[in-house]
Design a protein around this motif. Structure first.
Motif, PDB file in Angstrom:
ATOM      1  N   PHE A 273       0.820  -1.200   0.000  1.00 39.92           N
ATOM      2  CA  PHE A 273       0.000   0.000   0.000  1.00 39.92           C
ATOM      3  C   PHE A 273       0.858   1.256   0.000  1.00 39.92           C
ATOM      4  CE2 PHE A 273      -3.331  -2.828   1.743  1.00 39.92           C
ATOM      5  CZ  PHE A 273      -4.394  -2.446   0.925  1.00 39.92           C
ATOM      6  N   ASP A 275       0.254   5.826  -0.591  1.00 41.72           N
ATOM      7  CA  ASP A 275      -0.795   6.817  -0.400  1.00 41.72           C
ATOM      8  C   ASP A 275      -1.375   7.383  -1.691  1.00 41.72           C
ATOM      9  OD1 ASP A 275      -0.674   6.593   2.344  1.00 41.72           O
ATOM     10  OD2 ASP A 275       0.736   8.251   2.599  1.00 41.72           O
ATOM     11  N   THR A 324      -3.308   1.790  -3.911  1.00 44.15           N
ATOM     12  CA  THR A 324      -3.744   2.814  -2.971  1.00 44.15           C
ATOM     13  C   THR A 324      -4.837   2.203  -2.093  1.00 44.15           C
ATOM     14  OG1 THR A 324      -5.427   3.597  -4.526  1.00 44.15           O
ATOM     15  CG2 THR A 324      -3.274   4.686  -4.607  1.00 44.15           C
ATOM     16  N   ASN A 325      -5.486   3.034  -1.298  1.00 46.13           N
ATOM     17  CA  ASN A 325      -6.529   2.528  -0.407  1.00 46.13           C
ATOM     18  C   ASN A 325      -7.760   2.014  -1.136  1.00 46.13           C
ATOM     19  OD1 ASN A 325      -5.194   2.830   2.026  1.00 46.13           O
ATOM     20  ND2 ASN A 325      -5.959   4.894   2.384  1.00 46.13           N
ATOM     21  N   ALA A 328      -8.163  -1.300  -0.039  1.00 49.65           N
ATOM     22  CA  ALA A 328      -8.158  -1.531   1.402  1.00 49.65           C
ATOM     23  C   ALA A 328      -9.471  -2.097   1.926  1.00 49.65           C
ATOM     24  CB  ALA A 328      -7.836  -0.223   2.148  1.00 49.65           C
ATOM     25  N   ASN A 341       2.655  -1.900   4.365  1.00 51.92           N
ATOM     26  CA  ASN A 341       2.430  -0.460   4.271  1.00 51.92           C
ATOM     27  C   ASN A 341       3.757   0.203   3.929  1.00 51.92           C
ATOM     28  OD1 ASN A 341      -0.390  -0.408   5.102  1.00 51.92           O
ATOM     29  ND2 ASN A 341       0.338  -0.880   7.162  1.00 51.92           N
ATOM     30  N   PRO A 345      -0.025   4.381   7.079  1.00 50.85           N
ATOM     31  CA  PRO A 345      -1.304   5.091   7.105  1.00 50.85           C
ATOM     32  C   PRO A 345      -1.310   6.111   8.234  1.00 50.85           C
ATOM     33  CG  PRO A 345      -1.553   2.910   8.040  1.00 50.85           C
ATOM     34  CD  PRO A 345      -0.167   2.971   7.486  1.00 50.85           C
ATOM     35  N   ASP A 350      -7.782   3.423   8.238  1.00 54.24           N
ATOM     36  CA  ASP A 350      -7.015   2.976   7.070  1.00 54.24           C
ATOM     37  C   ASP A 350      -6.122   1.800   7.435  1.00 54.24           C
ATOM     38  OD1 ASP A 350      -8.137   4.825   5.414  1.00 54.24           O
ATOM     39  OD2 ASP A 350      -6.487   6.270   5.547  1.00 54.24           O
ATOM     40  N   ARG A 354      -6.569  -1.821   5.735  1.00 47.19           N
ATOM     41  CA  ARG A 354      -5.440  -2.386   4.994  1.00 47.19           C
ATOM     42  C   ARG A 354      -5.044  -3.727   5.603  1.00 47.19           C
ATOM     43  NH1 ARG A 354      -0.900   2.374   4.055  1.00 47.19           N
ATOM     44  NH2 ARG A 354      -2.142   3.829   2.778  1.00 47.19           N
TER      45      ARG A 354
END
Length: 471
Positions: A273, A275, A324-325, A328, A341, A345, A350, A354
């Motif tokens: 993941f 941002d 990206t999210n 998620a 990550n 996050p 988030d 995730r």
């Protein structure tokens, strides 16, 4: 500020409303429920025999037509918990064009497609027609599906709004409405479209709200639209799942992408993941240039691309997904044992969502967060708030400890798309701007700019000229 008639919880969330309707006792098996024989037969054919806790708790109430507020961690079986009673209570009816009987609202296209796929076998067994209406796909085809008649509609709020505006869908006959992941719909700014839909469905209909988190954002929906809901909160949050390990890996800034690349090169699937869409594309290009077969997933991709990428990742054709999210929530992948990550996050929800991509349905998994020195305090605070005690380890690329925790190994270094191999990020003490994100690529050691270099060369040339003139 909490509502005066509803106490706040320790973490600031609003406590769910207390039911005024008696709960129906939970059951131990699907056979003990008043489900149609065709549904029980399909469950058996698909090998679905054991009830998850959220299903055992909520199915008796939802089958009885009560409003239900269910909180269960992601991967806990919520889709069948709301889907089976919705289908069972709709069975035997035939919808007229543009007028469905049941509505499932979800925040993302991926979740809409996953809900449809999960419920399709049971709908087919009951001869119910389903229509999925989401953005990024042909609105004309979706309008045609509604015009042909669909008893059940699975929709994202924005596209449903568009179809209502076109008079391609009318909700007045909807007697069962489900809000899945309502908190994310609120976070994404869909609250006006959600309330618009709820204002149009049959006022005496059944409403079910299921989510991994029930916080203040959902409070007004619960108070305004659910009638004496029976509340079930039976599963821990993703952070409290005992089969999930949490790791904070302290990395040196310039070494972060090398660490991420070695983790991505591991044997087995991994979900990374970041941002932003730009960061996802950037890391994906680097991984492929390093010999790692990775694919990007974010909202900038077309829906057919996103659908194909998810299908390849779920089937195992694709081992590394960089996202990206958008990935998620709603992404269910069997046997996904590692989530990374790369960008930590900044929001607890988030992190929870995730993390919830692994350790699903009782399986085990690990969540790894790469943390720079300046991020450690904030990340530790966030996890403490979630009741998570991570294992903290300082690592560098190429170290055995990194491999022990994540299965990391050196990538092949052979580019997958042609072109030169990706340069290995140097482990220096220069300020870290992220892979390929230096504002001035001509900067050299010590941070001297191209302009400074040109000025130095000009000064040296003038000095040489003076020497030649005897000055």
């Amino acid at each position: 500020m909490n509502h005066p008639d509803r106490p706040g919880t320790a973490n600031g969330d609003v406590a769910p409303p207390v039911t005024t309707a008696p709960m129906v006792p939970s059951v131990a098996s699907f056979a003990g429920l008043e489900l149609p024989p065709a549904v029980l037969r399909t469950l058996g054919e698909r090998g679905v025999r054991e009830l998850f806790p959220i299903q055992a708790a909520t199915l008796p109430d939802s089958l009885a037509g009560r409003d239900v507020l269910g909180c269960g961690r992601t991967g806990s079986g919520k889709t069948l918990a709301f889907g089976l009673p919705l289908l069972a209570r709709t069975a035997g009816r035939r919808a007229e064009p543009k007028q469905p009987f049941a509505l499932i609202l979800v925040p993302t296209r991926e979740l809409a497609q996953q809900v449809t796929e999960a419920l399709a076998p049971y709908a087919a067994a009951l001869r119910l027609r389903m229509a999925t209406v989401v953005g990024g796909m042909s609105i004309g085809r979706q309008a045609a599906a509604l015009r042909e008649g669909a008893e059940v509609v699975v929709a994202t709020p924005g596209r449903l709004h568009d179809l209502i505006e076109r008079k391609a869908c009318r909700l007045g006959r909807v007697r069962i409405t489900v809000l899945d992941e309502a908190d994310q719909m609120c976070d994404m700014g869909f609250l006006p479209q959600v309330t618009e839909a709820l204002d149009q469905v049959h006022p005496e209909g059944q409403r079910m709200l299921f989510s991994a988190t029930l916080d203040r954002d959902v409070d007004q929906l619960v108070r305004r639209y659910l009638h004496a809901p029976v509340v079930h909160s039976v599963d821990p949050s993703a952070g409290a799942v005992t089969t999930m390990d949490h790791h904070l890996l302290l990395v040196h800034g310039p070494d972060r992408y090398a660490v991420a690349t070695e983790i991505a090169a591991r044997d087995g699937r991994v979900l990374l993941f970041l941002d932003t869409k730009h960061a996802v594309d950037q890391l994906t290009r680097h991984l492929r240039a390093s010999g790692v077969d990775a694919t990007a997933l974010h909202s900038g991709k077309s829906q057919p691309q996103r659908t194909r990428t998810l299908a390849q990742f779920k089937s195992g054709q694709l081992g590394v997904l960089v996202a990206t999210n958008v990935a998620a929530r709603g992404l269910h992948v069997d046997d996904l044992d590692l989530v990374v990550n790369v960008d930590p996050p900044t929001d607890l929800k988030d992190y929870v969502h995730r993390a919830g991509r692994t350790a699903r349905a009782g399986e085990s998994g690990s969540v790894v967060t790469l943390v720079l020195a300046g991020q450690r305090r904030e990340m530790s605070r966030l996890l403490t708030e979630a009741g998570i005690e991570p294992t903290v380890t300082k690592v560098r690329s190429g170290e055995a400890e990194l491999s022990r925790i994540t299965g990391a190994k050196a990538p092949s270094g052979t580019p997958l798309d042609g072109g030169p191999a990706a340069p290995r990020p140097k482990n220096t003490n220069a300020p870290f701007r992220g892979l390929g994100t230096s504002k001035d690529t001509s900067r050299g050691a010590g941070g001297r700019s191209r302009k400074a270099g040109e000025a130095r060369k000009l000064a040296e040339a003038r000095k040489a000229a003076m020497v030649r003139r005897g000055g």
